[in-house]
Design a protein around this motif. Sequence first.
Motif, short mmCIF file in Angstrom:
data_model
loop_
_atom_site.label_atom_id
_atom_site.label_comp_id
_atom_site.label_asym_id
_atom_site.label_seq_id
_atom_site.Cartn_x
_atom_site.Cartn_y
_atom_site.Cartn_z
N LYS A 68 -53.29 -55.83 29.17
CA LYS A 68 -52.63 -56.88 29.94
C LYS A 68 -51.56 -57.58 29.10
O LYS A 68 -50.44 -57.87 29.59
CB LYS A 68 -53.66 -57.89 30.44
CG LYS A 68 -54.57 -57.37 31.54
CD LYS A 68 -55.59 -58.45 31.93
CE LYS A 68 -56.55 -57.92 33.00
NZ LYS A 68 -57.57 -58.94 33.37
N ALA A 69 -51.89 -57.88 27.86
CA ALA A 69 -50.91 -58.53 26.97
C ALA A 69 -49.72 -57.61 26.70
O ALA A 69 -48.57 -58.07 26.67
CB ALA A 69 -51.59 -58.92 25.66
N ARG A 80 -48.56 -55.34 28.67
CA ARG A 80 -47.72 -55.30 29.87
C ARG A 80 -46.81 -56.51 29.94
O ARG A 80 -45.63 -56.40 30.32
CB ARG A 80 -48.60 -55.21 31.11
CG ARG A 80 -49.25 -53.84 31.30
CD ARG A 80 -50.26 -53.87 32.44
NE ARG A 80 -50.86 -52.55 32.62
CZ ARG A 80 -51.98 -52.34 33.31
NH1 ARG A 80 -52.63 -53.38 33.87
NH2 ARG A 80 -52.48 -51.12 33.43
N ARG A 81 -47.33 -57.68 29.56
CA ARG A 81 -46.48 -58.87 29.52
C ARG A 81 -45.39 -58.73 28.46
O ARG A 81 -44.24 -59.13 28.68
CB ARG A 81 -47.34 -60.10 29.25
CG ARG A 81 -48.29 -60.48 30.39
CD ARG A 81 -48.88 -61.87 30.16
NE ARG A 81 -49.72 -61.92 28.97
CZ ARG A 81 -51.03 -61.70 28.97
NH1 ARG A 81 -51.66 -61.38 30.12
NH2 ARG A 81 -51.74 -61.79 27.85
N ASP A 82 -45.77 -58.16 27.33
CA ASP A 82 -44.79 -57.95 26.26
C ASP A 82 -43.68 -57.01 26.73
O ASP A 82 -42.49 -57.26 26.47
CB ASP A 82 -45.47 -57.36 25.03
CG ASP A 82 -46.51 -58.29 24.42
OD1 ASP A 82 -46.40 -59.51 24.60
OD2 ASP A 82 -47.44 -57.76 23.76
N GLU A 86 -42.67 -56.43 29.74
CA GLU A 86 -41.81 -57.10 30.73
C GLU A 86 -40.80 -58.01 30.03
O GLU A 86 -39.63 -58.06 30.41
CB GLU A 86 -42.67 -57.91 31.70
CG GLU A 86 -41.87 -58.60 32.79
CD GLU A 86 -42.75 -59.34 33.77
OE1 GLU A 86 -42.20 -60.08 34.61
OE2 GLU A 86 -43.98 -59.17 33.71
#
Length: 330
Positions: free
Chosen positions: A302-303, A305-307, A309
Amino acid sequence: MAQATSLRPVRIFREDDAFEPLGGGAVTVGRFDGVHRGHQALLNATSRSAVALGDGRAVAVTLWPPPEWILRPSEPRRLLTALDDRIALLAASGVDDVVVLRFDSTFSRRSADDFLSDLIRRLEMRTLVTGPNAAIGRDRQGTPEVIAHLAPRLGFEHVPVRYEGEPGAVSSSQARRALAAGELERLHGILDRVHSLYGTVGRGDGRGRELGFPTANVQTPPWLVLPADGVYAGSALVDGDSTLYKALVSVGTRPTFGSRVRLFEVHLLGFNGDIYGLGLRTFIRAWLRGQEAFHSVEDLVKAMRRDREAAATMDLGGSEQAIPFLRVPT
Protein backbone atom coordinates in the motif's frame (compact mmCIF):
# COMPACT_ATOMS: atom_id res chain seq x y z
CA MET A 1 24.77 24.85 -14.95
CA ALA A 2 26.76 26.70 -17.59
CA GLN A 3 27.39 24.56 -20.62
CA ALA A 4 28.53 24.64 -24.20
CA THR A 5 26.09 26.25 -26.63
CA SER A 6 26.63 23.47 -29.15
CA LEU A 7 27.60 19.84 -29.03
CA ARG A 8 31.06 20.51 -30.41
CA PRO A 9 33.60 17.82 -29.63
CA VAL A 10 35.64 18.30 -26.49
CA ARG A 11 39.08 16.72 -26.52
CA ILE A 12 39.62 14.29 -23.65
CA PHE A 13 43.10 13.12 -22.66
CA ARG A 14 44.18 10.56 -20.11
CA GLU A 15 47.63 10.38 -18.54
CA ASP A 16 48.89 7.96 -21.18
CA ASP A 17 47.56 9.99 -24.13
CA ALA A 18 49.75 12.38 -26.08
CA PHE A 19 48.33 15.85 -25.47
CA GLU A 20 48.87 18.22 -28.39
CA PRO A 21 48.29 21.87 -27.45
CA LEU A 22 46.50 23.93 -30.07
CA GLY A 23 47.92 27.29 -29.08
CA GLY A 24 48.74 28.40 -25.57
CA GLY A 25 45.78 28.04 -23.26
CA ALA A 26 44.07 28.98 -20.03
CA VAL A 27 44.19 26.16 -17.49
CA THR A 28 42.40 25.33 -14.27
CA VAL A 29 43.27 22.40 -12.02
CA GLY A 30 41.18 20.60 -9.43
CA ARG A 31 39.50 17.45 -8.17
CA PHE A 32 36.13 18.74 -9.41
CA ASP A 33 34.10 16.17 -7.47
CA GLY A 34 30.48 16.98 -8.33
CA VAL A 35 31.41 19.94 -10.59
CA HIS A 36 29.33 22.22 -8.33
CA ARG A 37 28.53 25.92 -8.70
CA GLY A 38 31.93 26.95 -7.38
CA HIS A 39 33.66 24.72 -9.91
CA GLN A 40 31.40 26.10 -12.63
CA ALA A 41 32.50 29.65 -11.79
CA LEU A 42 36.10 28.50 -12.12
CA LEU A 43 35.44 26.81 -15.48
CA ASN A 44 33.56 29.84 -16.81
CA ALA A 45 36.46 32.10 -15.83
CA THR A 46 38.86 29.72 -17.60
CA SER A 47 36.79 29.89 -20.79
CA ARG A 48 36.75 33.71 -20.60
CA SER A 49 40.52 33.78 -20.07
CA ALA A 50 41.02 31.54 -23.11
CA VAL A 51 38.94 33.92 -25.24
CA ALA A 52 41.02 36.84 -23.97
CA LEU A 53 44.17 35.11 -25.23
CA GLY A 54 42.81 35.25 -28.77
CA ASP A 55 44.01 31.85 -29.94
CA GLY A 56 43.86 30.10 -26.57
CA ARG A 57 41.94 27.05 -25.46
CA ALA A 58 40.27 26.43 -22.12
CA VAL A 59 41.73 23.37 -20.41
CA ALA A 60 40.35 21.65 -17.29
CA VAL A 61 42.85 19.39 -15.53
CA THR A 62 41.59 16.89 -12.98
CA LEU A 63 43.43 14.33 -10.88
CA TRP A 64 42.64 10.62 -10.64
CA PRO A 65 42.58 8.75 -8.38
CA PRO A 66 41.66 11.32 -5.73
CA PRO A 67 44.76 12.39 -3.78
CA GLU A 68 43.15 11.33 -0.48
CA TRP A 69 43.01 7.72 -1.68
CA ILE A 70 46.79 7.73 -2.12
CA LEU A 71 47.82 9.92 0.81
CA ARG A 72 45.38 8.49 3.37
CA PRO A 73 44.42 5.01 2.14
CA SER A 74 43.13 3.93 5.57
CA GLU A 75 40.39 6.55 5.40
CA PRO A 76 39.37 6.79 1.72
CA ARG A 77 36.99 9.60 0.90
CA ARG A 78 33.69 8.76 -0.77
CA LEU A 79 32.77 10.70 -3.89
CA LEU A 80 29.78 12.29 -5.57
CA THR A 81 30.93 11.48 -9.09
CA ALA A 82 32.87 8.70 -10.76
CA LEU A 83 35.60 9.76 -13.18
CA ASP A 84 33.51 9.30 -16.34
CA ASP A 85 30.73 11.49 -14.94
CA ARG A 86 33.25 14.08 -13.85
CA ILE A 87 34.68 14.21 -17.36
CA ALA A 88 31.19 14.47 -18.89
CA LEU A 89 30.29 17.37 -16.60
CA LEU A 90 33.56 19.16 -17.31
CA ALA A 91 33.07 18.65 -21.05
CA ALA A 92 29.54 20.11 -20.78
CA SER A 93 30.84 23.23 -19.01
CA GLY A 94 32.21 24.86 -22.15
CA VAL A 95 35.94 24.04 -21.89
CA ASP A 96 37.84 22.87 -24.95
CA ASP A 97 39.98 20.14 -23.38
CA VAL A 98 39.72 17.85 -20.37
CA VAL A 99 43.01 16.36 -19.15
CA VAL A 100 43.18 13.59 -16.53
CA LEU A 101 46.48 13.31 -14.67
CA ARG A 102 47.24 10.15 -12.73
CA PHE A 103 47.88 10.94 -9.08
CA ASP A 104 50.32 8.64 -7.27
CA SER A 105 52.92 8.85 -4.51
CA THR A 106 55.53 10.22 -6.93
CA PHE A 107 53.13 12.89 -8.13
CA SER A 108 52.37 13.85 -4.52
CA ARG A 109 56.03 14.76 -3.91
CA ARG A 110 56.22 17.32 -6.71
CA SER A 111 56.66 20.91 -5.63
CA ALA A 112 54.26 23.59 -6.78
CA ASP A 113 57.06 25.09 -8.87
CA ASP A 114 57.70 21.77 -10.66
CA PHE A 115 54.01 21.12 -11.27
CA LEU A 116 53.39 24.59 -12.69
CA SER A 117 56.48 24.30 -14.91
CA ASP A 118 55.12 20.99 -16.20
CA LEU A 119 51.78 22.58 -17.06
CA ILE A 120 53.62 25.23 -19.04
CA ARG A 121 55.72 22.63 -20.86
CA ARG A 122 53.01 20.05 -21.58
CA LEU A 123 49.94 22.25 -22.03
CA GLU A 124 51.61 25.49 -23.13
CA MET A 125 49.78 27.17 -20.25
CA ARG A 126 49.68 30.95 -20.51
CA THR A 127 47.03 31.59 -17.86
CA LEU A 128 46.22 29.67 -14.67
CA VAL A 129 42.79 30.17 -13.10
CA THR A 130 42.45 29.20 -9.43
CA GLY A 131 39.76 29.27 -6.78
CA PRO A 132 40.21 30.63 -3.24
CA ASN A 133 41.03 27.18 -1.82
CA ALA A 134 43.62 26.19 -4.42
CA ALA A 135 46.48 24.15 -2.96
CA ILE A 136 48.73 22.38 -5.45
CA GLY A 137 52.04 20.63 -5.08
CA ARG A 138 53.70 18.83 -2.18
CA ASP A 139 52.03 19.42 1.20
CA ARG A 140 49.47 21.68 -0.54
CA GLN A 141 52.09 24.39 -0.65
CA GLY A 142 50.81 26.01 -3.87
CA THR A 143 48.24 28.39 -2.37
CA PRO A 144 46.89 31.32 -4.43
CA GLU A 145 49.43 33.58 -2.71
CA VAL A 146 52.32 31.28 -3.64
CA ILE A 147 51.04 30.89 -7.19
CA ALA A 148 50.79 34.67 -7.56
CA HIS A 149 54.45 34.92 -6.46
CA LEU A 150 55.61 32.22 -8.90
CA ALA A 151 53.64 33.45 -11.92
CA PRO A 152 55.95 36.34 -13.02
CA ARG A 153 59.06 34.17 -12.75
CA LEU A 154 57.58 31.21 -14.62
CA GLY A 155 55.92 33.39 -17.22
CA PHE A 156 52.17 32.90 -16.90
CA GLU A 157 49.25 35.05 -15.79
CA HIS A 158 47.46 34.09 -12.58
CA VAL A 159 43.70 34.74 -12.44
CA PRO A 160 42.24 34.17 -8.95
CA VAL A 161 38.47 33.61 -8.76
CA ARG A 162 36.39 34.51 -5.73
CA TYR A 163 33.09 32.71 -5.20
CA GLU A 164 29.97 34.66 -4.29
CA GLY A 165 27.96 33.76 -1.22
CA GLU A 166 28.81 32.43 2.22
CA PRO A 167 32.35 30.98 2.43
CA GLY A 168 32.30 27.19 2.55
CA ALA A 169 28.59 26.91 1.66
CA VAL A 170 29.37 25.66 -1.83
CA SER A 171 31.87 22.81 -1.75
CA SER A 172 32.16 19.13 -2.63
CA SER A 173 32.22 18.18 1.05
CA GLN A 174 28.99 20.12 1.70
CA ALA A 175 27.36 18.45 -1.31
CA ARG A 176 28.42 15.00 -0.10
CA ARG A 177 26.98 15.71 3.34
CA ALA A 178 23.71 16.94 1.86
CA LEU A 179 23.30 13.82 -0.29
CA ALA A 180 24.17 11.45 2.56
CA ALA A 181 21.57 13.24 4.71
CA GLY A 182 18.89 13.17 2.00
CA GLU A 183 18.81 16.99 1.87
CA LEU A 184 18.09 17.21 -1.85
CA GLU A 185 17.12 20.87 -2.09
CA ARG A 186 20.42 21.88 -0.50
CA LEU A 187 22.31 19.42 -2.69
CA HIS A 188 20.74 20.64 -5.92
CA GLY A 189 21.36 24.23 -4.89
CA ILE A 190 25.06 23.49 -4.43
CA LEU A 191 25.31 21.58 -7.71
CA ASP A 192 22.95 23.82 -9.71
CA ARG A 193 21.34 20.71 -11.21
CA VAL A 194 19.50 17.52 -10.30
CA HIS A 195 22.01 14.99 -8.98
CA SER A 196 22.31 11.62 -10.69
CA LEU A 197 24.05 8.30 -10.13
CA TYR A 198 25.13 5.83 -12.78
CA GLY A 199 25.42 2.10 -12.26
CA THR A 200 24.93 -1.28 -13.87
CA VAL A 201 21.73 -3.23 -13.30
CA GLY A 202 22.43 -6.56 -11.60
CA ARG A 203 20.15 -9.45 -10.73
CA GLY A 204 18.39 -9.26 -7.40
CA ASP A 205 16.15 -11.74 -5.61
CA GLY A 206 13.05 -10.81 -7.62
CA ARG A 207 11.11 -9.72 -4.55
CA GLY A 208 10.04 -6.44 -6.12
CA ARG A 209 8.51 -8.23 -9.09
CA GLU A 210 6.62 -10.54 -6.73
CA LEU A 211 5.10 -7.47 -5.08
CA GLY A 212 4.11 -5.93 -8.40
CA PHE A 213 7.02 -3.46 -8.40
CA PRO A 214 9.81 -4.85 -10.59
CA THR A 215 12.98 -3.05 -9.59
CA ALA A 216 16.42 -2.61 -11.04
CA ASN A 217 19.12 -3.52 -8.53
CA VAL A 218 21.65 -0.83 -9.44
CA GLN A 219 25.25 -1.61 -8.61
CA THR A 220 27.46 1.42 -8.05
CA PRO A 221 31.10 1.65 -6.92
CA PRO A 222 31.39 1.17 -3.14
CA TRP A 223 33.06 4.56 -2.80
CA LEU A 224 30.18 6.47 -4.39
CA VAL A 225 27.98 8.41 -1.94
CA LEU A 226 24.38 7.16 -1.94
CA PRO A 227 21.40 9.17 -0.71
CA ALA A 228 20.19 8.65 2.86
CA ASP A 229 18.07 5.53 3.36
CA GLY A 230 14.55 6.20 2.20
CA VAL A 231 12.22 6.40 -0.78
CA TYR A 232 12.59 9.07 -3.47
CA ALA A 233 10.84 10.25 -6.61
CA GLY A 234 13.10 10.60 -9.58
CA SER A 235 13.67 9.70 -13.19
CA ALA A 236 16.04 7.49 -15.11
CA LEU A 237 17.70 6.92 -18.46
CA VAL A 238 18.48 3.39 -19.67
CA ASP A 239 21.57 2.95 -21.83
CA GLY A 240 20.47 2.75 -25.46
CA ASP A 241 17.05 4.27 -24.75
CA SER A 242 16.46 8.02 -25.09
CA THR A 243 13.23 7.96 -23.05
CA LEU A 244 13.35 9.69 -19.68
CA TYR A 245 11.30 7.44 -17.39
CA LYS A 246 9.76 8.59 -14.15
CA ALA A 247 11.11 6.45 -11.35
CA LEU A 248 10.60 5.36 -7.77
CA VAL A 249 13.94 5.04 -5.98
CA SER A 250 14.57 3.06 -2.81
CA VAL A 251 17.78 3.14 -0.79
CA GLY A 252 18.13 0.94 2.25
CA THR A 253 18.10 -2.54 3.75
CA ARG A 254 14.45 -3.67 3.34
CA PRO A 255 13.70 -3.74 7.08
CA THR A 256 10.28 -5.32 6.52
CA PHE A 257 12.08 -8.48 5.39
CA GLY A 258 14.89 -8.34 7.95
CA SER A 259 17.61 -7.78 5.38
CA ARG A 260 20.94 -6.16 6.33
CA VAL A 261 22.22 -5.59 2.81
CA ARG A 262 21.99 -1.96 1.70
CA LEU A 263 20.53 -1.73 -1.79
CA PHE A 264 19.98 0.98 -4.38
CA GLU A 265 16.83 -0.02 -6.26
CA VAL A 266 14.91 1.74 -9.03
CA HIS A 267 11.37 1.04 -10.24
CA LEU A 268 10.81 2.54 -13.71
CA LEU A 269 7.27 3.69 -14.44
CA GLY A 270 6.00 2.61 -17.84
CA PHE A 271 8.95 0.35 -18.62
CA ASN A 272 8.54 -3.39 -19.18
CA GLY A 273 11.78 -4.46 -20.85
CA ASP A 274 14.76 -6.46 -19.63
CA ILE A 275 17.57 -4.19 -18.45
CA TYR A 276 19.84 -6.69 -16.68
CA GLY A 277 23.43 -5.84 -17.47
CA LEU A 278 22.63 -2.39 -18.86
CA GLY A 279 23.68 0.94 -17.43
CA LEU A 280 21.10 3.08 -15.67
CA ARG A 281 21.40 6.78 -14.88
CA THR A 282 19.09 7.71 -12.03
CA PHE A 283 18.18 11.30 -11.17
CA ILE A 284 17.19 11.78 -7.52
CA ARG A 285 14.60 14.56 -7.46
CA ALA A 286 12.58 14.52 -4.23
CA TRP A 287 12.38 12.82 -0.83
CA LEU A 288 9.12 10.93 -0.27
CA ARG A 289 9.57 9.12 3.06
CA GLY A 290 12.08 7.42 5.29
CA GLN A 291 12.83 3.72 5.38
CA GLU A 292 10.17 1.87 7.36
CA ALA A 293 9.61 -1.62 8.76
CA PHE A 294 5.96 -2.42 8.01
CA HIS A 295 3.88 -4.85 10.06
CA SER A 296 2.85 -6.78 6.95
CA VAL A 297 3.69 -7.13 3.27
CA GLU A 298 0.21 -5.77 2.49
CA ASP A 299 1.01 -2.54 4.35
CA LEU A 300 4.29 -2.27 2.46
CA VAL A 301 2.56 -2.69 -0.91
CA LYS A 302 0.00 0.00 0.00
CA ALA A 303 2.81 2.41 0.85
CA MET A 304 4.64 1.59 -2.37
CA ARG A 305 1.48 2.31 -4.37
CA ARG A 306 1.27 5.73 -2.73
CA ASP A 307 4.93 6.30 -3.47
CA ARG A 308 4.47 5.34 -7.12
CA GLU A 309 1.53 7.72 -7.46
CA ALA A 310 3.64 10.55 -6.04
CA ALA A 311 6.47 9.75 -8.46
CA ALA A 312 4.04 9.55 -11.39
CA THR A 313 2.64 13.03 -10.76
CA MET A 314 6.00 14.75 -10.42
CA ASP A 315 6.81 17.40 -13.01
CA LEU A 316 10.26 16.62 -14.38
CA GLY A 317 10.67 19.98 -16.05
CA GLY A 318 13.29 18.67 -18.47
CA SER A 319 16.20 19.54 -16.18
CA GLU A 320 17.57 16.01 -16.25
CA GLN A 321 18.38 16.33 -19.94
CA ALA A 322 20.00 19.75 -19.64
CA ILE A 323 23.43 18.12 -19.55
CA PRO A 324 24.39 15.58 -22.23
CA PHE A 325 25.57 12.66 -20.11
CA LEU A 326 27.57 10.86 -22.75
CA ARG A 327 29.58 7.82 -21.79
CA VAL A 328 33.21 8.73 -22.38
CA PRO A 329 36.01 6.39 -23.49
CA THR A 330 37.63 4.45 -20.65
